[in-house]
Design a protein around this motif. Structure first.
Motif, short mmCIF file in Angstrom:
data_model
loop_
_atom_site.label_atom_id
_atom_site.label_comp_id
_atom_site.label_asym_id
_atom_site.label_seq_id
_atom_site.Cartn_x
_atom_site.Cartn_y
_atom_site.Cartn_z
N ARG A 10 -14.79 -30.23 -11.10
CA ARG A 10 -14.48 -31.39 -10.11
C ARG A 10 -14.99 -30.24 -8.82
O ARG A 10 -14.76 -31.06 -8.23
N GLN A 11 -14.09 -29.32 -9.19
CA GLN A 11 -13.80 -28.78 -7.41
C GLN A 11 -15.25 -27.69 -8.10
O GLN A 11 -15.03 -27.18 -6.79
N GLY A 12 -15.73 -27.88 -8.51
CA GLY A 12 -17.05 -26.65 -8.49
C GLY A 12 -17.14 -26.21 -8.23
O GLY A 12 -17.87 -24.17 -8.11
N ASP A 13 -16.15 -24.92 -9.35
CA ASP A 13 -15.49 -23.23 -9.16
C ASP A 13 -16.28 -23.65 -10.25
O ASP A 13 -15.30 -22.90 -11.42
N GLY A 14 -17.55 -22.77 -10.34
CA GLY A 14 -18.09 -22.23 -12.05
C GLY A 14 -17.42 -21.11 -11.88
O GLY A 14 -17.23 -20.64 -13.74
N GLU A 15 -16.57 -20.11 -11.81
CA GLU A 15 -16.41 -19.28 -11.80
C GLU A 15 -14.99 -19.53 -12.43
O GLU A 15 -14.42 -18.54 -13.50
N ALA A 16 -14.39 -20.75 -11.40
CA ALA A 16 -12.46 -20.59 -12.26
C ALA A 16 -13.32 -21.50 -13.34
O ALA A 16 -11.98 -21.74 -15.12
N VAL A 17 -13.96 -21.63 -13.88
CA VAL A 17 -14.36 -22.74 -15.40
C VAL A 17 -14.80 -21.89 -16.11
O VAL A 17 -14.44 -21.70 -17.29
N ARG A 18 -15.44 -20.95 -15.93
CA ARG A 18 -15.82 -20.06 -17.05
C ARG A 18 -14.75 -19.20 -17.45
O ARG A 18 -14.30 -18.57 -18.51
N ALA A 19 -13.86 -18.99 -16.60
CA ALA A 19 -12.88 -18.44 -16.76
C ALA A 19 -11.57 -18.94 -17.66
O ALA A 19 -10.84 -18.97 -18.72
N LEU A 20 -11.32 -19.76 -17.30
CA LEU A 20 -10.55 -21.50 -18.10
C LEU A 20 -11.16 -21.83 -19.81
O LEU A 20 -10.62 -22.07 -20.57
N ARG A 21 -12.62 -21.61 -19.37
CA ARG A 21 -13.33 -22.20 -20.84
C ARG A 21 -12.89 -21.07 -22.26
O ARG A 21 -13.00 -21.12 -23.32
N SER A 52 -4.28 -29.45 -21.09
CA SER A 52 -4.94 -29.22 -22.24
C SER A 52 -6.01 -28.03 -21.90
O SER A 52 -5.95 -28.17 -20.26
N ARG A 53 -6.35 -27.56 -22.19
CA ARG A 53 -7.96 -26.04 -21.43
C ARG A 53 -8.69 -27.55 -21.13
O ARG A 53 -9.48 -26.24 -20.20
N ASP A 54 -9.00 -28.02 -22.36
CA ASP A 54 -9.78 -29.12 -21.66
C ASP A 54 -9.92 -29.85 -20.46
O ASP A 54 -10.97 -30.34 -19.02
N GLN A 55 -8.42 -30.62 -19.88
CA GLN A 55 -8.62 -30.69 -19.10
C GLN A 55 -8.66 -30.20 -17.31
O GLN A 55 -8.77 -30.16 -16.36
N LEU A 56 -7.65 -28.70 -17.72
CA LEU A 56 -8.23 -28.51 -16.68
C LEU A 56 -9.36 -27.73 -16.83
O LEU A 56 -9.91 -27.38 -15.40
N VAL A 57 -10.26 -27.23 -17.26
CA VAL A 57 -11.77 -27.19 -17.17
C VAL A 57 -12.53 -28.29 -16.60
O VAL A 57 -12.86 -27.93 -15.68
N VAL A 98 -0.91 -20.80 -17.36
CA VAL A 98 -2.67 -20.80 -17.18
C VAL A 98 -2.37 -19.21 -16.78
O VAL A 98 -3.83 -18.71 -17.68
N PHE A 99 -1.28 -19.05 -15.81
CA PHE A 99 -1.93 -17.24 -15.60
C PHE A 99 -1.90 -15.93 -16.53
O PHE A 99 -2.38 -15.32 -16.50
N GLY A 100 -0.97 -16.69 -17.23
CA GLY A 100 -0.48 -15.66 -18.44
C GLY A 100 -1.82 -15.93 -19.11
O GLY A 100 -1.92 -14.36 -19.79
N SER A 101 -3.08 -16.82 -19.34
CA SER A 101 -3.34 -16.63 -20.08
C SER A 101 -5.25 -16.34 -19.13
O SER A 101 -6.46 -15.90 -20.71
N VAL A 102 -4.62 -15.96 -17.91
CA VAL A 102 -6.52 -15.82 -17.71
C VAL A 102 -6.29 -14.14 -17.42
O VAL A 102 -5.76 -13.34 -16.17
N GLU A 103 -7.32 -13.80 -16.27
CA GLU A 103 -7.76 -12.21 -16.72
C GLU A 103 -7.62 -12.85 -15.05
O GLU A 103 -9.53 -13.19 -15.01
#
Length: 107
Positions: free
Chosen positions: A32-43, A22-27, A56-61
C-alpha cells in the motif's frame, strides 16, 4: 541486486501496521505504501506473527548496518573465535548439566 532498505525507511513504511501482524499483513502494508524494496525484504522473512516492529527488524537484512537476520546469526559460526582458524576452535558441545552446575558438585 543489493538492498537499499534502511531501518528508518522500513519504520516509515510500516507506520500504520497493526501488531501483532503476520508476514503477509506486513507485505500488504508495504505494498500500500508502494515501497518495492520493503515488499521484497518482507517477503523474505519467516511466515510467523510478529508482535512488534522490533521483531520485524530482527528478521530483515538492512543496507545501512549490514545486519544478518537473527536466524542466520544463530547458525553462522556460533563457536567462532576471531583470529583462529575454524579447525582450531572448540566446536564440541559441552555437557549442559556440567555447564550449569559446575564440574565438581560433590554429590
Amino acid at each position: 541486486m543489493s538492498s537499499t532498505l534502511t531501518r528508518e525507511r522500513l519504520r516509515e513504511c510500516l507506520g500504520d501496521a497493526d501488531f501483532p501482524a503476520s508476514r503477509d499483513q506486513l507485505v500488504q502494508t508495504a505494498e500500500r505504501q508502494g515501497d518495492g524494496e520493503a515488499v521484497r525484504a518482507l517477503r523474505a522473512i519467516p511466515p510467523v506473527d510478529y508482535a512488534n516492529l522490533t521483531e520485524v527488524f530482527g528478521s530483515v537484512e538492512f543496507a545501512d548496518d549490514g545486519t544478518v537476520p537473527d536466524a542466520d546469526k544463530h547458525n553462522a559460526h556460533a563457536n567462532s573465535v576471531p583470529g583462529l582458524a575454524e579447525s582450531a576452535t572448540d566446536t564440541a558441545p559441552g555437557n549442559p548439566i556440567v555447564e550449569e552446575l559446575g564440574e565438581n558438585r560433590g554429590s
